[in-house]
Design a protein around this motif. Structure first.
Motif, PDB file in Angstrom:
ATOM      1  N   GLN A  24     -19.017   7.386  38.705  1.00  0.00           N
ATOM      2  CA  GLN A  24     -19.305   6.347  39.693  1.00  0.00           C
ATOM      3  C   GLN A  24     -18.297   6.398  40.843  1.00  0.00           C
ATOM      4  N   ASN A  25     -18.719   5.871  41.970  1.00  0.00           N
ATOM      5  CA  ASN A  25     -17.900   5.843  43.173  1.00  0.00           C
ATOM      6  C   ASN A  25     -16.709   4.906  42.989  1.00  0.00           C
ATOM      7  N   ASP A  26     -15.529   5.345  43.390  1.00  0.00           N
ATOM      8  CA  ASP A  26     -14.310   4.532  43.274  1.00  0.00           C
ATOM      9  C   ASP A  26     -14.459   3.177  43.961  1.00  0.00           C
ATOM     10  N   ASP A  27     -15.185   3.160  45.080  1.00  0.00           N
ATOM     11  CA  ASP A  27     -15.324   1.927  45.860  1.00  0.00           C
ATOM     12  C   ASP A  27     -16.183   0.870  45.162  1.00  0.00           C
ATOM     13  N   ASP A  28     -16.880   1.245  44.088  1.00  0.00           N
ATOM     14  CA  ASP A  28     -17.715   0.298  43.350  1.00  0.00           C
ATOM     15  C   ASP A  28     -16.914  -0.577  42.383  1.00  0.00           C
ATOM     16  N   PHE A  29     -15.609  -0.323  42.279  1.00  0.00           N
ATOM     17  CA  PHE A  29     -14.772  -1.031  41.317  1.00  0.00           C
ATOM     18  C   PHE A  29     -13.731  -1.877  42.018  1.00  0.00           C
ATOM     19  N   PRO A  30     -13.275  -2.950  41.376  1.00  0.00           N
ATOM     20  CA  PRO A  30     -13.737  -3.517  40.114  1.00  0.00           C
ATOM     21  C   PRO A  30     -15.082  -4.206  40.273  1.00  0.00           C
ATOM     22  N   LYS A  31     -15.784  -4.310  39.163  1.00  0.00           N
ATOM     23  CA  LYS A  31     -17.065  -5.014  39.158  1.00  0.00           C
ATOM     24  C   LYS A  31     -17.238  -5.713  37.821  1.00  0.00           C
ATOM     25  N   GLU A  32     -18.054  -6.741  37.849  1.00  0.00           N
ATOM     26  CA  GLU A  32     -18.285  -7.536  36.641  1.00  0.00           C
ATOM     27  C   GLU A  32     -19.215  -6.810  35.678  1.00  0.00           C
ATOM     28  N   LEU A  33     -18.858  -6.836  34.402  1.00  0.00           N
ATOM     29  CA  LEU A  33     -19.748  -6.307  33.380  1.00  0.00           C
ATOM     30  C   LEU A  33     -20.922  -7.267  33.256  1.00  0.00           C
ATOM     31  N   LYS A  34     -22.119  -6.735  33.395  1.00  0.00           N
ATOM     32  CA  LYS A  34     -23.311  -7.580  33.338  1.00  0.00           C
ATOM     33  C   LYS A  34     -23.327  -8.406  32.067  1.00  0.00           C
ATOM     34  N   GLU A  35     -23.762  -9.606  32.196  1.00  0.00           N
ATOM     35  CA  GLU A  35     -23.947 -10.554  31.098  1.00  0.00           C
ATOM     36  C   GLU A  35     -22.637 -10.973  30.418  1.00  0.00           C
ATOM     37  N   SER A  36     -21.494 -10.720  31.070  1.00  0.00           N
ATOM     38  CA  SER A  36     -20.224 -11.174  30.496  1.00  0.00           C
ATOM     39  C   SER A  36     -19.789 -12.503  31.102  1.00  0.00           C
ATOM     40  N   GLY A  37     -20.560 -12.989  32.075  1.00  0.00           N
ATOM     41  CA  GLY A  37     -20.210 -14.252  32.708  1.00  0.00           C
ATOM     42  C   GLY A  37     -18.882 -14.198  33.445  1.00  0.00           C
ATOM     43  N   TYR A 116     -10.900   1.381  31.656  1.00  0.00           N
ATOM     44  CA  TYR A 116     -12.056   0.878  32.398  1.00  0.00           C
ATOM     45  C   TYR A 116     -12.423  -0.574  32.203  1.00  0.00           C
ATOM     46  N   PHE A 117     -11.772  -1.319  31.345  1.00  0.00           N
ATOM     47  CA  PHE A 117     -12.153  -2.730  31.325  1.00  0.00           C
ATOM     48  C   PHE A 117     -10.974  -3.659  31.113  1.00  0.00           C
ATOM     49  N   SER A 118     -11.177  -4.879  31.579  1.00  0.00           N
ATOM     50  CA  SER A 118     -10.149  -5.904  31.502  1.00  0.00           C
ATOM     51  C   SER A 118     -10.809  -7.221  31.131  1.00  0.00           C
ATOM     52  N   ILE A 119     -10.203  -7.898  30.177  1.00  0.00           N
ATOM     53  CA  ILE A 119     -10.687  -9.213  29.763  1.00  0.00           C
ATOM     54  C   ILE A 119     -10.033 -10.247  30.668  1.00  0.00           C
ATOM     55  N   GLN A 120     -10.840 -11.049  31.307  1.00  0.00           N
ATOM     56  CA  GLN A 120     -10.352 -12.008  32.288  1.00  0.00           C
ATOM     57  C   GLN A 120      -9.941 -13.318  31.620  1.00  0.00           C
ATOM     58  N   TYR A 121      -8.809 -13.249  30.916  1.00  0.00           N
ATOM     59  CA  TYR A 121      -8.292 -14.417  30.221  1.00  0.00           C
ATOM     60  C   TYR A 121      -6.773 -14.339  30.188  1.00  0.00           C
ATOM     61  N   GLY A 122      -6.133 -15.335  30.751  1.00  0.00           N
ATOM     62  CA  GLY A 122      -4.682 -15.417  30.713  1.00  0.00           C
ATOM     63  C   GLY A 122      -4.001 -14.144  31.197  1.00  0.00           C
ATOM     64  N   LYS A 123      -2.979 -13.721  30.459  1.00  0.00           N
ATOM     65  CA  LYS A 123      -2.213 -12.531  30.833  1.00  0.00           C
ATOM     66  C   LYS A 123      -2.989 -11.240  30.620  1.00  0.00           C
ATOM     67  N   LEU A 124      -4.088 -11.289  29.869  1.00  0.00           N
ATOM     68  CA  LEU A 124      -4.913 -10.096  29.667  1.00  0.00           C
ATOM     69  C   LEU A 124      -5.546  -9.616  30.973  1.00  0.00           C
ATOM     70  N   LYS A 125      -5.633 -10.507  31.964  1.00  0.00           N
ATOM     71  CA  LYS A 125      -6.228 -10.125  33.252  1.00  0.00           C
ATOM     72  C   LYS A 125      -5.499  -8.943  33.885  1.00  0.00           C
ATOM     73  N   LYS A 126      -4.224  -8.795  33.567  1.00  0.00           N
ATOM     74  CA  LYS A 126      -3.413  -7.735  34.165  1.00  0.00           C
ATOM     75  C   LYS A 126      -3.536  -6.401  33.429  1.00  0.00           C
ATOM     76  N   VAL A 127      -4.208  -6.409  32.288  1.00  0.00           N
ATOM     77  CA  VAL A 127      -4.274  -5.219  31.449  1.00  0.00           C
ATOM     78  C   VAL A 127      -5.661  -4.575  31.559  1.00  0.00           C
ATOM     79  N   VAL A 128      -5.676  -3.281  31.869  1.00  0.00           N
ATOM     80  CA  VAL A 128      -6.919  -2.509  31.906  1.00  0.00           C
ATOM     81  C   VAL A 128      -6.812  -1.469  30.796  1.00  0.00           C
TER      82      VAL A 128
END
Length: 155
Positions: A24-37, A116-128
């Protein structure tokens, strides 16, 4: 053969996702994982070092240390496979080794690990991270739980 299959399936799953991310194109990131709210964001990160890029200036260490660790875990599993029982230990090592094999492939072939993914919760937001990292963490956690339970049973 079951445990070797688990290693292969987990490594293949993570490598398949990494390849999909890489295409995938670098410019497409970051993006939300579908259905993850919005709870999981997808990234395209190349990590030439250990966690958070640690030791990235020493690529030979970053390749050889994981190779040694994966070899050790594989040796432990090979010894366990000779004995009956110990299913939980065999499964735990297989899960960890599946993740290790995927990340080791990246280190040896790509010379970086695709995170390739990061959980958007607390300090985990900084971890990929990637599924391989999750499998390593899960396998190690299961071993700790198994050994802790065993230690309390002995008392």
């Amino acid at each position: 053969m079951l445990y070797i299959g688990i290693i292969g399936i987990l490594a293949a799953l993570d490598l398949f996702i990494k390849q999909s991310i890489e295409q995938q194109n670098d410019d497409d990131f970051p993006k939300e994982l579908k259905e993850s709210g919005g709870k999981i964001l997808l990234y395209k990160n190349h990590n030439p070092g250990f966690s958070f890029g640690y030791l990235k200036e020493h690529p030979e260490l970053v390749s050889m240390i994981p190779l040694a660790v994966a070899s050790f875990i594989g040796g432990m599993l090979a010894c366990l496979l000779r004995s009956k029982g110990k299913t939980a230990e065999k499964l735990s090592l297989s899960i960890a080794l599946g993740g290790a094999v995927s990340n080791l492939y990246d280190r040896l072939v790509r010379h970086y690990v695709v995170d390739y993914f990061s959980i958007q919760y607390g300090k985990l937001k900084k971890v990929v991270f990637n599924l391989g990292d999750f499998f390593i963490f899960l396998g190690a956690g299961l071993i700790i739980i198994i050994e802790t339970v065993r230690a309390f049973k002995v008392r």
